[in-house]
Design a protein around this motif. Structure first.
Motif, PDB file in Angstrom:
ATOM      1  N   GLN A  21      86.635 -42.633  17.059  1.00 55.59           N
ATOM      2  CA  GLN A  21      85.635 -43.324  16.265  1.00 55.59           C
ATOM      3  C   GLN A  21      84.550 -43.921  17.165  1.00 55.59           C
ATOM      4  OE1 GLN A  21      85.743 -43.179  12.971  1.00 55.59           O
ATOM      5  NE2 GLN A  21      87.691 -42.071  13.051  1.00 55.59           N
ATOM      6  N   ARG A  22      83.374 -44.075  16.602  1.00 57.87           N
ATOM      7  CA  ARG A  22      82.255 -44.602  17.390  1.00 57.87           C
ATOM      8  C   ARG A  22      82.529 -46.016  17.898  1.00 57.87           C
ATOM      9  NH1 ARG A  22      77.044 -42.845  13.644  1.00 57.87           N
ATOM     10  NH2 ARG A  22      77.315 -40.569  13.825  1.00 57.87           N
ATOM     11  N   PRO A  27      84.374 -50.639  23.634  1.00 66.35           N
ATOM     12  CA  PRO A  27      85.431 -51.249  24.464  1.00 66.35           C
ATOM     13  C   PRO A  27      85.802 -50.392  25.670  1.00 66.35           C
ATOM     14  CG  PRO A  27      85.998 -51.388  22.137  1.00 66.35           C
ATOM     15  CD  PRO A  27      84.805 -50.510  22.238  1.00 66.35           C
ATOM     16  N   ILE A  28      85.757 -49.064  25.517  1.00 63.79           N
ATOM     17  CA  ILE A  28      86.080 -48.190  26.637  1.00 63.79           C
ATOM     18  C   ILE A  28      85.046 -48.354  27.750  1.00 63.79           C
ATOM     19  CG2 ILE A  28      86.229 -45.776  27.341  1.00 63.79           C
ATOM     20  CD1 ILE A  28      87.415 -45.175  24.584  1.00 63.79           C
ATOM     21  N   ILE A  29      83.770 -48.398  27.384  1.00 62.49           N
ATOM     22  CA  ILE A  29      82.709 -48.584  28.382  1.00 62.49           C
ATOM     23  C   ILE A  29      82.824 -49.940  29.052  1.00 62.49           C
ATOM     24  CG2 ILE A  29      80.220 -48.792  28.676  1.00 62.49           C
ATOM     25  CD1 ILE A  29      79.865 -46.706  26.482  1.00 62.49           C
ATOM     26  N   LEU A  30      83.074 -50.977  28.252  1.00 64.30           N
ATOM     27  CA  LEU A  30      83.216 -52.323  28.827  1.00 64.30           C
ATOM     28  C   LEU A  30      84.412 -52.387  29.770  1.00 64.30           C
ATOM     29  CD1 LEU A  30      82.420 -54.562  25.719  1.00 64.30           C
ATOM     30  CD2 LEU A  30      80.936 -54.042  27.667  1.00 64.30           C
ATOM     31  N   GLY A  31      85.504 -51.711  29.412  1.00 67.13           N
ATOM     32  CA  GLY A  31      86.676 -51.691  30.288  1.00 67.13           C
ATOM     33  C   GLY A  31      86.384 -51.001  31.611  1.00 67.13           C
ATOM     34  N   PHE A  70      87.092 -38.134  25.658  1.00 64.89           N
ATOM     35  CA  PHE A  70      86.698 -37.000  24.818  1.00 64.89           C
ATOM     36  C   PHE A  70      87.832 -35.974  24.732  1.00 64.89           C
ATOM     37  CE2 PHE A  70      84.995 -32.655  24.670  1.00 64.89           C
ATOM     38  CZ  PHE A  70      84.385 -32.678  23.429  1.00 64.89           C
ATOM     39  N   LEU A  71      88.456 -35.658  25.873  1.00 58.77           N
ATOM     40  CA  LEU A  71      89.516 -34.653  25.878  1.00 58.77           C
ATOM     41  C   LEU A  71      90.765 -35.150  25.155  1.00 58.77           C
ATOM     42  CD1 LEU A  71      89.170 -33.244  29.499  1.00 58.77           C
ATOM     43  CD2 LEU A  71      88.384 -32.208  27.360  1.00 58.77           C
ATOM     44  N   VAL A  72      91.118 -36.421  25.337  1.00 59.59           N
ATOM     45  CA  VAL A  72      92.281 -36.969  24.626  1.00 59.59           C
ATOM     46  C   VAL A  72      92.013 -36.996  23.127  1.00 59.59           C
ATOM     47  CG1 VAL A  72      93.680 -39.041  24.282  1.00 59.59           C
ATOM     48  CG2 VAL A  72      93.122 -38.293  26.591  1.00 59.59           C
ATOM     49  N   CYS A  73      90.778 -37.299  22.744  1.00 63.23           N
ATOM     50  CA  CYS A  73      90.418 -37.278  21.321  1.00 63.23           C
ATOM     51  C   CYS A  73      90.606 -35.880  20.743  1.00 63.23           C
ATOM     52  CB  CYS A  73      88.970 -37.742  21.154  1.00 63.23           C
ATOM     53  SG  CYS A  73      88.332 -37.570  19.475  1.00 63.23           S
ATOM     54  N   ARG A  74      90.170 -34.872  21.480  1.00 63.31           N
ATOM     55  CA  ARG A  74      90.347 -33.507  21.006  1.00 63.31           C
ATOM     56  C   ARG A  74      91.821 -33.124  20.988  1.00 63.31           C
ATOM     57  NH1 ARG A  74      86.593 -32.135  18.048  1.00 63.31           N
ATOM     58  NH2 ARG A  74      87.253 -29.972  18.318  1.00 63.31           N
ATOM     59  N   MET A  75      92.579 -33.635  21.965  1.00 63.77           N
ATOM     60  CA  MET A  75      94.013 -33.347  22.017  1.00 63.77           C
ATOM     61  C   MET A  75      94.742 -33.950  20.821  1.00 63.77           C
ATOM     62  SD  MET A  75      97.142 -35.011  22.849  1.00 63.77           S
ATOM     63  CE  MET A  75      96.700 -36.369  23.920  1.00 63.77           C
ATOM     64  N   GLN A  76      94.332 -35.146  20.386  1.00 66.37           N
ATOM     65  CA  GLN A  76      95.001 -35.804  19.266  1.00 66.37           C
ATOM     66  C   GLN A  76      94.897 -35.000  17.982  1.00 66.37           C
ATOM     67  OE1 GLN A  76      93.137 -39.866  19.960  1.00 66.37           O
ATOM     68  NE2 GLN A  76      95.134 -40.467  19.159  1.00 66.37           N
ATOM     69  N   SER A  77      93.801 -34.247  17.832  1.00 70.39           N
ATOM     70  CA  SER A  77      93.588 -33.519  16.577  1.00 70.39           C
ATOM     71  C   SER A  77      94.602 -32.400  16.373  1.00 70.39           C
ATOM     72  CB  SER A  77      92.164 -32.955  16.534  1.00 70.39           C
ATOM     73  OG  SER A  77      91.983 -32.015  17.590  1.00 70.39           O
ATOM     74  N   PHE A  78      95.178 -31.863  17.453  1.00 67.62           N
ATOM     75  CA  PHE A  78      96.145 -30.773  17.284  1.00 67.62           C
ATOM     76  C   PHE A  78      97.544 -31.137  17.777  1.00 67.62           C
ATOM     77  CE2 PHE A  78      94.574 -30.042  21.593  1.00 67.62           C
ATOM     78  CZ  PHE A  78      95.738 -29.764  22.281  1.00 67.62           C
ATOM     79  N   ALA A  79      97.729 -32.324  18.377  1.00 65.47           N
ATOM     80  CA  ALA A  79      99.023 -32.669  18.972  1.00 65.47           C
ATOM     81  C   ALA A  79      99.830 -33.629  18.119  1.00 65.47           C
ATOM     82  CB  ALA A  79      98.810 -33.269  20.365  1.00 65.47           C
TER      83      ALA A  79
END
Length: 376
Positions: A21-22, A27-31, A70-79
């Motif tokens: 999600q947008r 939070p990821i950038i701030l981290g 980005f890659l983990v997000c894509r991984m979640q869609s099929f895993a």
């Protein structure tokens, strides 16, 4: 991850947060920027801050973190059909591989700069080890959060089932006695009471993750009050809207949400009064929320219940039961709607009021319940 900690259902939702999600990007950038600050402080030493080192570190960490996200997000869609152990392992490997790829690319593109920090091999090795450690700690944290959330939801579901399956034994006993006494005098009224009682039990057996309309819940409350009126007679008066507002057909809530509140109003408010009293219901809509207000008269501490239930009104067990039912109802609403639903109670010297607020707009709840949108 411990196999003893792993939920049995391997098809359970991912334990990873929804990073697709947008609103999860900030939070990821701030981290990543915070991590860059910490690495810069460790590199520069106390009292100094190397802005060039910070800029390069922030650029590298944002490169790694956003690519991994980005890659983990894509991984979640099929895993999602994979076990939790496989989901965590894939996310951990993705983070390490992305870090090694980015550090290798940095060593090839900026060899002089990397040589100032460390040798190319040491740079790739150190960044890979740091990525493995940080990703492992984060994944462990997400997993523990997932377990805590699952445990909390299980406890809430258990309470929902317990509350939904609970019909007071004395209420059932009194209802059956009232129906039995009506059979020779008024068979039609007895038959109607049996139908009302069956409606209550039919709802009590419904799954706790189903939502019903506010209008249906109010019909259940009305059926309950009709049965109680057989026992209390003219001592129980009901001030009920003759025509329900339109939003009552579209607002959704867990079954048997209002019935315990109505039951409390009868059991703790009207029944102790020798002269009885009036239970009032008010419905309103404001700012895409619907409001339900239930009020009843209350007895003074000196008054006692009449009839077969001669007990002091200040009975601590009755008060505890009242608060327990309200707490359970409040937790059911929280489980279904989160912070969007509010349950408040207030009392004066003569009136006790419970006010409930629920959302009317479409949303997905923590239990996966879908609140249907309002009709236009």
């Amino acid at each position: 991850m411990n196999s003893s900690e792993r939920p049995a259902d391997t098809g359970s939702p991912s334990f990873l947060p929804d990073i697709c999600q947008r609103h999860a990007v900030l939070p990821i950038i701030l981290g990543a920027l915070l991590g860059s600050v910490l690495f810069t402080l460790l590199h520069s030493g106390p009292g100094q801050f190397d802005t060039i080192y910070f800029s390069l570190t922030a650029l590298f960490m944002l490169w790694v973190v956003l690519t991994s996200t980005f890659l983990v997000c894509r991984m979640q869609s099929f895993a999602r059909h994979l076990s939790i152990a496989w989901q965590g392992s894939l996310a951990w490997l993705i983070s390490i591989l992305v870090t090694v790829f980015c550090s290798t690319a940095a060593a090839l593109l900026f060899p002089d700069l990397v040589r100032q920090l460390a040798g190319p091999f040491q740079f790739v090795l150190h960044t890979g080890l740091i990525s493995a450690l940080v990703a492992g700690l984060m994944l462990r944290y997400f997993y523990l959060q997932f377990l805590t959330s699952q445990r909390r939801e299980s406890e809430l579901e258990f309470r929902l089932e317990a509350l939904q399956a609970r019909i007071r034994p004395h209420f059932l006993f009194n209802s059956m006695n009232s129906i039995a006494s009506l059979i020779p005098e008024d068979p039609v009224a007895a038959e109607a009471a049996v139908l009302d009682l069956s409606k209550l039990f039919r709802v009590a057996l419904r799954k706790s993750d189903q939502l019903i309309s506010l209008a249906e819940e109010l019909s259940i409350c009305k059926a309950y009050l009709d049965i109680e009126k057989l026992r209390l007679g003219d001592r129980l008066l009901v001030n009920w809207p003759k025509v329900l507002p339109a939003f009552a057909a579209h607002a959704r809530l867990p079954p048997l949400t209002l019935q315990p509140i109505v039951e409390n109003a009868v059991y703790h408010g009207i029944q102790p009064l020798p002269e009885g009293g009036t239970l009032s219901l008010e419905l309103s809509e404001r700012d895409r929320f619907c409001y339900v207000m239930i009020s009843n008269p209350i007895a003074s501490p000196q008054q006692t219940r009449v009839g077969p239930d001669i007990v002091d009104v200040d009975d601590k067990r009755s008060s505890a039961g009242n608060h327990m039912a309200l707490d359970n109802t409040r937790q059911r609403l929280e489980a279904a709607f989160g912070d969007a639903a509010v349950l408040k109670n207030s009392r004066t010297e003569e009136v006790y009021t419970v006010t409930l607020r629920m959302p009317l707009h479409s949303q997905t709840t923590p239990f996966g319940l879908i609140v249907e949108p309002r009709s236009t």
